[in-house]
Motif scaffolding. Structure first.
Motif, PDB file in Angstrom:
ATOM      1  N   ILE A 121     -18.964  21.469 -19.483  1.00  0.00           N
ATOM      2  CA  ILE A 121     -20.344  21.014 -19.706  1.00  0.00           C
ATOM      3  C   ILE A 121     -20.854  20.078 -18.600  1.00  0.00           C
ATOM      4  CG2 ILE A 121     -20.425  21.355 -22.194  1.00  0.00           C
ATOM      5  CD1 ILE A 121     -19.831  17.866 -20.817  1.00  0.00           C
ATOM      6  N   TYR A 122     -20.019  19.774 -17.586  1.00  0.00           N
ATOM      7  CA  TYR A 122     -20.508  18.959 -16.474  1.00  0.00           C
ATOM      8  C   TYR A 122     -21.652  19.713 -15.815  1.00  0.00           C
ATOM      9  CZ  TYR A 122     -16.095  16.436 -17.116  1.00  0.00           C
ATOM     10  OH  TYR A 122     -15.051  15.725 -17.644  1.00  0.00           O
ATOM     11  N   ALA A 123     -22.846  19.123 -15.819  1.00  0.00           N
ATOM     12  CA  ALA A 123     -24.058  19.860 -15.445  1.00  0.00           C
ATOM     13  C   ALA A 123     -24.490  19.655 -14.000  1.00  0.00           C
ATOM     14  CB  ALA A 123     -25.199  19.457 -16.384  1.00  0.00           C
ATOM     15  N   SER A 124     -23.834  18.760 -13.274  1.00  0.00           N
ATOM     16  CA  SER A 124     -24.257  18.494 -11.901  1.00  0.00           C
ATOM     17  C   SER A 124     -23.081  17.948 -11.099  1.00  0.00           C
ATOM     18  CB  SER A 124     -25.393  17.463 -11.882  1.00  0.00           C
ATOM     19  OG  SER A 124     -24.936  16.209 -12.380  1.00  0.00           O
TER      20      SER A 124
ATOM     21  N   LEU B 214     -17.015   5.064 -16.557  1.00  0.00           N
ATOM     22  CA  LEU B 214     -16.744   6.333 -15.878  1.00  0.00           C
ATOM     23  C   LEU B 214     -15.570   7.063 -16.532  1.00  0.00           C
ATOM     24  CD1 LEU B 214     -17.182   5.329 -12.123  1.00  0.00           C
ATOM     25  CD2 LEU B 214     -18.807   6.504 -13.610  1.00  0.00           C
ATOM     26  N   GLN B 215     -14.605   6.332 -17.018  1.00  0.00           N
ATOM     27  CA  GLN B 215     -13.452   6.953 -17.666  1.00  0.00           C
ATOM     28  C   GLN B 215     -13.854   7.711 -18.932  1.00  0.00           C
ATOM     29  OE1 GLN B 215     -10.626   3.220 -16.672  1.00  0.00           O
ATOM     30  NE2 GLN B 215      -9.730   4.627 -18.126  1.00  0.00           N
ATOM     31  N   VAL B 216     -14.778   7.147 -19.713  1.00  0.00           N
ATOM     32  CA  VAL B 216     -15.183   7.803 -20.962  1.00  0.00           C
ATOM     33  C   VAL B 216     -16.399   8.705 -20.764  1.00  0.00           C
ATOM     34  CG1 VAL B 216     -14.315   5.835 -22.278  1.00  0.00           C
ATOM     35  CG2 VAL B 216     -16.767   5.974 -21.765  1.00  0.00           C
ATOM     36  N   SER B 217     -16.882   8.825 -19.526  1.00  0.00           N
ATOM     37  CA  SER B 217     -18.121   9.564 -19.270  1.00  0.00           C
ATOM     38  C   SER B 217     -18.091  11.029 -19.721  1.00  0.00           C
ATOM     39  CB  SER B 217     -18.495   9.484 -17.784  1.00  0.00           C
ATOM     40  OG  SER B 217     -17.520  10.108 -16.965  1.00  0.00           O
ATOM     41  N   PRO B 218     -16.942  11.721 -19.755  1.00  0.00           N
ATOM     42  CA  PRO B 218     -16.989  13.102 -20.256  1.00  0.00           C
ATOM     43  C   PRO B 218     -17.588  13.227 -21.658  1.00  0.00           C
ATOM     44  CG  PRO B 218     -14.944  12.775 -19.070  1.00  0.00           C
ATOM     45  CD  PRO B 218     -15.610  11.428 -19.154  1.00  0.00           C
ATOM     46  N   LEU B 219     -17.315  12.266 -22.533  1.00  0.00           N
ATOM     47  CA  LEU B 219     -17.910  12.320 -23.870  1.00  0.00           C
ATOM     48  C   LEU B 219     -19.407  12.022 -23.791  1.00  0.00           C
ATOM     49  CD1 LEU B 219     -17.686  12.697 -26.894  1.00  0.00           C
ATOM     50  CD2 LEU B 219     -17.011  10.289 -27.116  1.00  0.00           C
ATOM     51  N   LEU B 220     -19.792  11.097 -22.951  1.00  0.00           N
ATOM     52  CA  LEU B 220     -21.216  10.811 -22.748  1.00  0.00           C
ATOM     53  C   LEU B 220     -21.944  12.061 -22.263  1.00  0.00           C
ATOM     54  CD1 LEU B 220     -23.698   8.960 -22.363  1.00  0.00           C
ATOM     55  CD2 LEU B 220     -22.754   8.314 -20.137  1.00  0.00           C
ATOM     56  N   PHE B 221     -21.345  12.768 -21.291  1.00  0.00           N
ATOM     57  CA  PHE B 221     -21.981  13.983 -20.763  1.00  0.00           C
ATOM     58  C   PHE B 221     -22.047  15.078 -21.821  1.00  0.00           C
ATOM     59  CE2 PHE B 221     -20.074  12.511 -16.509  1.00  0.00           C
ATOM     60  CZ  PHE B 221     -21.186  11.723 -16.245  1.00  0.00           C
ATOM     61  N   ARG B 222     -21.068  15.139 -22.698  1.00  0.00           N
ATOM     62  CA  ARG B 222     -21.110  16.139 -23.766  1.00  0.00           C
ATOM     63  C   ARG B 222     -22.260  15.834 -24.729  1.00  0.00           C
ATOM     64  NH1 ARG B 222     -18.555  20.333 -25.486  1.00  0.00           N
ATOM     65  NH2 ARG B 222     -16.993  20.159 -23.829  1.00  0.00           N
ATOM     66  N   PHE B 223     -22.469  14.560 -25.032  1.00  0.00           N
ATOM     67  CA  PHE B 223     -23.586  14.218 -25.911  1.00  0.00           C
ATOM     68  C   PHE B 223     -24.930  14.516 -25.247  1.00  0.00           C
ATOM     69  CE2 PHE B 223     -20.741  11.323 -28.501  1.00  0.00           C
ATOM     70  CZ  PHE B 223     -20.906  12.034 -29.676  1.00  0.00           C
ATOM     71  N   ILE B 224     -25.013  14.286 -23.944  1.00  0.00           N
ATOM     72  CA  ILE B 224     -26.239  14.637 -23.230  1.00  0.00           C
ATOM     73  C   ILE B 224     -26.499  16.139 -23.327  1.00  0.00           C
ATOM     74  CG2 ILE B 224     -27.305  14.766 -20.940  1.00  0.00           C
ATOM     75  CD1 ILE B 224     -25.819  12.162 -20.247  1.00  0.00           C
ATOM     76  N   HIS B 225     -25.440  16.907 -23.149  1.00  0.00           N
ATOM     77  CA  HIS B 225     -25.532  18.365 -23.267  1.00  0.00           C
ATOM     78  C   HIS B 225     -25.963  18.779 -24.672  1.00  0.00           C
ATOM     79  CE1 HIS B 225     -23.693  22.284 -24.346  1.00  0.00           C
ATOM     80  NE2 HIS B 225     -24.099  22.652 -23.145  1.00  0.00           N
ATOM     81  N   ASP B 226     -25.330  18.188 -25.688  1.00  0.00           N
ATOM     82  CA  ASP B 226     -25.632  18.545 -27.076  1.00  0.00           C
ATOM     83  C   ASP B 226     -27.053  18.152 -27.452  1.00  0.00           C
ATOM     84  OD1 ASP B 226     -23.099  19.552 -27.276  1.00  0.00           O
ATOM     85  OD2 ASP B 226     -22.282  17.896 -28.454  1.00  0.00           O
ATOM     86  N   ASN B 227     -27.526  17.019 -26.919  1.00  0.00           N
ATOM     87  CA  ASN B 227     -28.903  16.601 -27.210  1.00  0.00           C
ATOM     88  C   ASN B 227     -29.910  17.592 -26.637  1.00  0.00           C
ATOM     89  OD1 ASN B 227     -29.285  14.020 -28.716  1.00  0.00           O
ATOM     90  ND2 ASN B 227     -27.785  13.292 -27.227  1.00  0.00           N
ATOM     91  N   LYS B 228     -29.617  18.134 -25.469  1.00  0.00           N
ATOM     92  CA  LYS B 228     -30.517  19.116 -24.872  1.00  0.00           C
ATOM     93  C   LYS B 228     -30.535  20.400 -25.690  1.00  0.00           C
ATOM     94  CE  LYS B 228     -30.190  17.429 -20.106  1.00  0.00           C
ATOM     95  NZ  LYS B 228     -29.732  17.739 -18.725  1.00  0.00           N
ATOM     96  N   GLU B 229     -29.370  20.734 -26.262  1.00  0.00           N
ATOM     97  CA  GLU B 229     -29.275  21.932 -27.081  1.00  0.00           C
ATOM     98  C   GLU B 229     -29.857  21.702 -28.476  1.00  0.00           C
ATOM     99  OE1 GLU B 229     -28.061  24.967 -26.220  1.00  0.00           O
ATOM    100  OE2 GLU B 229     -27.892  24.203 -24.160  1.00  0.00           O
ATOM    101  N   GLY B 230     -29.972  20.435 -28.872  1.00  0.00           N
ATOM    102  CA  GLY B 230     -30.529  20.109 -30.180  1.00  0.00           C
ATOM    103  C   GLY B 230     -29.513  20.083 -31.297  1.00  0.00           C
ATOM    104  N   GLU B 231     -28.252  20.322 -30.981  1.00  0.00           N
ATOM    105  CA  GLU B 231     -27.195  20.281 -31.984  1.00  0.00           C
ATOM    106  C   GLU B 231     -25.834  20.141 -31.299  1.00  0.00           C
ATOM    107  OE1 GLU B 231     -26.499  23.942 -34.075  1.00  0.00           O
ATOM    108  OE2 GLU B 231     -27.233  25.153 -32.389  1.00  0.00           O
TER     109      GLU B 231
END
Length: 276
Positions: free
Chosen positions: A207-210, A120-137
């Motif tokens: 970028i927190y989406a929810s 949970l502490q490092v989750s902001p980077l995980l969420f950013r990668f999820i966001h970037d994957n949806k954007e494709g870059e």
């Protein structure tokens, strides 16, 4: 597309990494929250970069590397202190139970809980990668860059604090440290931790989406801040025992905030709900 494309998959991968690394705590209980903590953060930082190599940006590379540097510095520092400092081992033996009488189910619960918290502490980077994957870059943005800079400042602050205290203790082992950053706050190393994790949380606020992502990131951040205040309380209690009769120490604690600069909070000893 990168490997981490959903919170569920990314969470499971990072959780397993933390479980493996922090399992060192079964050898010595305190390692769940010391060596296991530092090296887990380092491992997760590198793992996220590797698994998302095709959507990396300047900011995600920076944050991932800072996780690695932070974790290796902290874990390495604690390991060296554990090996070389007999006085530290003696002090910790008196303050922290070795876990030899603890039942396996209790250790298991702590192991799993710690691994969950680290993710949970490092989750902001995980969420950013999820966001970037949806954007494709992967895209570099100002918020992520600001967060990364704050993280770097936190690492510098706690590293300098550890160095200054080590230097002061070598010069005078029986005196409290009140030089350098210790003139500003009594626990600058813990302040560095708070600054670092503030940067981590800030890096993802755009970028927190929810609601779930906000809750996960905020919970991880608030937990580590709480733990740092608990650590400050434990240190205050120990220092009061060691230096309480010293007039210089009494003058020092009355004018120097315990953790946050310019905030007139000089003692947390009475707050028993703080657990370091």
């Amino acid at each position: 597309m990168g490997f981490i494309e959903s919170f569920g998959l990314g969470f499971v991968i990072l959780f397993v990494i933390c479980l493996v690394v922090s399992s060192i705590g079964f050898y010595k209980y305190v390692y769940f929250i010391s060596l296991g903590y530092g090296f887990s953060v380092a491992a997760m930082g590198i793992a996220m970069l590797i698994m998302n190599h095709d959507v990396l940006s300047l900011c995600t590379i920076l944050i991932g590397i800072l996780f690695f540097i932070y974790g290796m510095r902290l874990g390495g520092y604690l390991l060296i202190r554990e090996i070389k400092s007999a006085s530290y081992r003696s002090t910790m033996k008196k303050e922290i139970k070795d876990g030899s009488t603890m039942k396996f189910i209790a250790k298991f619960s702590i192991w799993v809980s710690c691994a969950l918290l680290y993710v949970l502490q490092v989750s902001p980077l995980l969420f950013r990668f999820i966001h970037d994957n949806k954007e494709g870059e992967g895209k570099t943005d100002v918020i992520a860059l600001i967060g990364g800079i704050i993280m770097l400042l936190g690492i510098i602050l706690e590293s300098l604090a550890d160095f200054q205290k080590s230097k002061a203790k070598k010069a005078n082992p029986n005196r409290f440290c009140d030089s350098g950053l210790y003139k500003i706050v009594r626990c600058p190393n813990y302040l560095g931790e708070v600054v670092f994790w503030t940067g981590v949380f800030v890096s993802g606020i755009n970028i927190y989406a929810s609601a779930w992502q906000w809750i996960a990131a905020l919970f991880g951040y608030l937990c580590i801040v709480y733990i740092m205040f608990g650590g400050a309380r434990r240190l205050e209690i120990r220092q009061n025992k060691n230096y309480g009769a010293d007039p210089e120490y009494q003058a020092y604690v009355k004018k120097t905030p315990i953790l946050l600069p310019l905030v007139p909070l000089y003692s947390v000893e009475k707050y028993k709900w703080l657990v370091g």
